[in-house]
Design a protein around this motif. Structure first.
Motif, mmCIF file in Angstrom:
data_model
loop_
_atom_site.group_PDB
_atom_site.id
_atom_site.type_symbol
_atom_site.label_atom_id
_atom_site.label_comp_id
_atom_site.label_asym_id
_atom_site.label_seq_id
_atom_site.Cartn_x
_atom_site.Cartn_y
_atom_site.Cartn_z
ATOM 1 N N SER A 116 0.792 -1.231 0.000
ATOM 2 C CA SER A 116 0.000 0.000 0.000
ATOM 3 C C SER A 116 0.828 1.287 0.000
ATOM 4 O O SER A 116 0.361 2.305 -0.503
ATOM 5 C CB SER A 116 -0.956 0.009 1.199
ATOM 6 N N VAL A 117 2.054 1.252 0.546
ATOM 7 C CA VAL A 117 2.828 2.481 0.695
ATOM 8 C C VAL A 117 4.149 2.431 -0.067
ATOM 9 O O VAL A 117 4.445 3.305 -0.881
ATOM 10 C CB VAL A 117 3.110 2.780 2.196
ATOM 11 N N TYR A 118 4.959 1.422 0.206
ATOM 12 C CA TYR A 118 6.335 1.436 -0.274
ATOM 13 C C TYR A 118 6.471 1.152 -1.763
ATOM 14 O O TYR A 118 7.253 1.809 -2.449
ATOM 15 C CB TYR A 118 7.207 0.482 0.541
ATOM 16 N N TYR A 119 5.707 0.180 -2.274
ATOM 17 C CA TYR A 119 5.781 -0.075 -3.722
ATOM 18 C C TYR A 119 5.365 1.169 -4.515
ATOM 19 O O TYR A 119 6.091 1.579 -5.427
ATOM 20 C CB TYR A 119 4.947 -1.295 -4.122
ATOM 21 N N PRO A 120 4.219 1.805 -4.197
ATOM 22 C CA PRO A 120 3.865 3.024 -4.946
ATOM 23 C C PRO A 120 4.937 4.114 -4.838
ATOM 24 O O PRO A 120 5.194 4.830 -5.807
ATOM 25 C CB PRO A 120 2.545 3.476 -4.306
ATOM 26 N N LEU A 121 5.571 4.233 -3.680
ATOM 27 C CA LEU A 121 6.614 5.230 -3.482
ATOM 28 C C LEU A 121 7.812 4.952 -4.391
ATOM 29 O O LEU A 121 8.323 5.853 -5.060
ATOM 30 C CB LEU A 121 7.044 5.204 -2.012
ATOM 31 N N LEU A 122 8.240 3.697 -4.428
ATOM 32 C CA LEU A 122 9.379 3.317 -5.265
ATOM 33 C C LEU A 122 9.035 3.442 -6.746
ATOM 34 O O LEU A 122 9.862 3.877 -7.549
ATOM 35 C CB LEU A 122 9.827 1.890 -4.934
ATOM 36 N N LYS A 123 7.832 3.079 -7.101
ATOM 37 C CA LYS A 123 7.392 3.181 -8.498
ATOM 38 C C LYS A 123 7.365 4.644 -8.936
ATOM 39 O O LYS A 123 7.734 4.972 -10.061
ATOM 40 C CB LYS A 123 6.010 2.539 -8.633
ATOM 41 N N GLN A 124 6.939 5.527 -8.038
ATOM 42 C CA GLN A 124 6.874 6.953 -8.356
ATOM 43 C C GLN A 124 8.263 7.510 -8.679
ATOM 44 O O GLN A 124 8.439 8.234 -9.660
ATOM 45 C CB GLN A 124 6.256 7.717 -7.190
ATOM 46 N N VAL A 125 9.264 7.151 -7.877
ATOM 47 C CA VAL A 125 10.612 7.664 -8.146
ATOM 48 C C VAL A 125 11.170 7.042 -9.423
ATOM 49 O O VAL A 125 11.878 7.704 -10.183
ATOM 50 C CB VAL A 125 11.567 7.493 -6.951
ATOM 51 N N ALA A 126 10.837 5.796 -9.695
ATOM 52 C CA ALA A 126 11.286 5.162 -10.944
ATOM 53 C C ALA A 126 10.693 5.894 -12.146
ATOM 54 O O ALA A 126 11.396 6.155 -13.133
ATOM 55 C CB ALA A 126 10.909 3.682 -10.962
ATOM 56 N N ASN A 127 9.418 6.249 -12.047
ATOM 57 C CA ASN A 127 8.794 6.996 -13.148
ATOM 58 C C ASN A 127 9.428 8.372 -13.315
ATOM 59 O O ASN A 127 9.627 8.838 -14.435
ATOM 60 C CB ASN A 127 7.285 7.126 -12.906
ATOM 61 N N GLN A 128 9.751 9.016 -12.199
ATOM 62 C CA GLN A 128 10.407 10.324 -12.245
ATOM 63 C C GLN A 128 11.771 10.213 -12.934
ATOM 64 O O GLN A 128 12.104 11.014 -13.802
ATOM 65 C CB GLN A 128 10.578 10.875 -10.818
ATOM 66 N N LEU A 129 12.549 9.225 -12.552
ATOM 67 C CA LEU A 129 13.880 9.044 -13.139
ATOM 68 C C LEU A 129 13.804 8.607 -14.596
ATOM 69 O O LEU A 129 14.658 8.962 -15.394
ATOM 70 C CB LEU A 129 14.697 8.062 -12.311
ATOM 71 N N LYS A 130 12.778 7.836 -14.927
ATOM 72 C CA LYS A 130 12.612 7.388 -16.316
ATOM 73 C C LYS A 130 12.457 8.595 -17.238
ATOM 74 O O LYS A 130 12.944 8.592 -18.364
ATOM 75 C CB LYS A 130 11.419 6.458 -16.430
ATOM 76 N N SER A 131 11.811 9.624 -16.735
ATOM 77 C CA SER A 131 11.627 10.834 -17.551
ATOM 78 C C SER A 131 12.960 11.558 -17.776
ATOM 79 O O SER A 131 13.066 12.391 -18.665
ATOM 80 C CB SER A 131 10.607 11.770 -16.902
ATOM 81 N N GLU A 132 13.971 11.242 -16.962
ATOM 82 C CA GLU A 132 15.299 11.864 -17.107
ATOM 83 C C GLU A 132 16.189 11.114 -18.101
ATOM 84 O O GLU A 132 17.254 11.603 -18.444
ATOM 85 C CB GLU A 132 15.988 11.923 -15.740
ATOM 86 N N LEU A 133 15.767 9.916 -18.489
ATOM 87 C CA LEU A 133 16.600 9.113 -19.406
ATOM 88 C C LEU A 133 16.671 9.711 -20.792
ATOM 89 O O LEU A 133 15.815 10.253 -21.344
ATOM 90 C CB LEU A 133 16.076 7.669 -19.490
#
Length: 133
Positions: A116-133
């Motif tokens: 409920s908390v940690y997976y969405p948090l980690l996924k959010q940062v992955a999506n943020q970093l993906k936009s930097e690729l």
């Protein structure tokens, strides 16, 4: 030797794979204790990769004082890469707890928090970093 630019991008690919496996583990209906242990392990791996990718990305941006997960989380919040430093620090604390958790009740609670908390948090940062690729 690879450059920092390439290093964070390569580690990011591992993060995406790890998050994919974590997502698959979360989708298991009525997991047994072994499956729960696997889910917790994928969480640990995903968290480690997340903060390391953040660290390497920020080092590429010129931030060199990052020595620990806590330093990395605070700086990522400060520059706007993450939006909830408190939850990230709680995630760090619970990640540290996972390696010392042997009772099923604590594991159950942790599995629910990962879902409920940690997976969405980690996924959010992955999506943020993906936009930097």
């Amino acid at each position: 030797m690879s450059t920092p630019d390439i290093r964070w991008k390569q580690r990011f690919q591992n993060l995406e794979k790890s998050l994919h496996f974590l997502e698959q583990a979360i989708e298991i209906q009525n997991p047994d204790i072994i499956q729960k242990a696997g889910l917790i392990q994928f969480f640990e791996i995903s968290f480690e990769l997340s903060w390391n990718v953040l660290k390497e990305y920020m080092e590429e941006q010129g931030f060199t004082e990052l020595r620990s997960p806590r330093d990395t989380i605070k700086k990522a919040f400060e520059i706007g890469l993450i939006t909830d430093a408190h939850t990230w620090l709680q995630t760090l604390q619970n990640r540290d707890l996972t390696s010392h958790t042997y009772d099923e009740e604590t594991a159950e609670k942790l599995v629910r928090e990962i879902e409920s908390v940690y997976y969405p948090l980690l996924k959010q940062v992955a999506n943020q970093l993906k936009s930097e690729l």
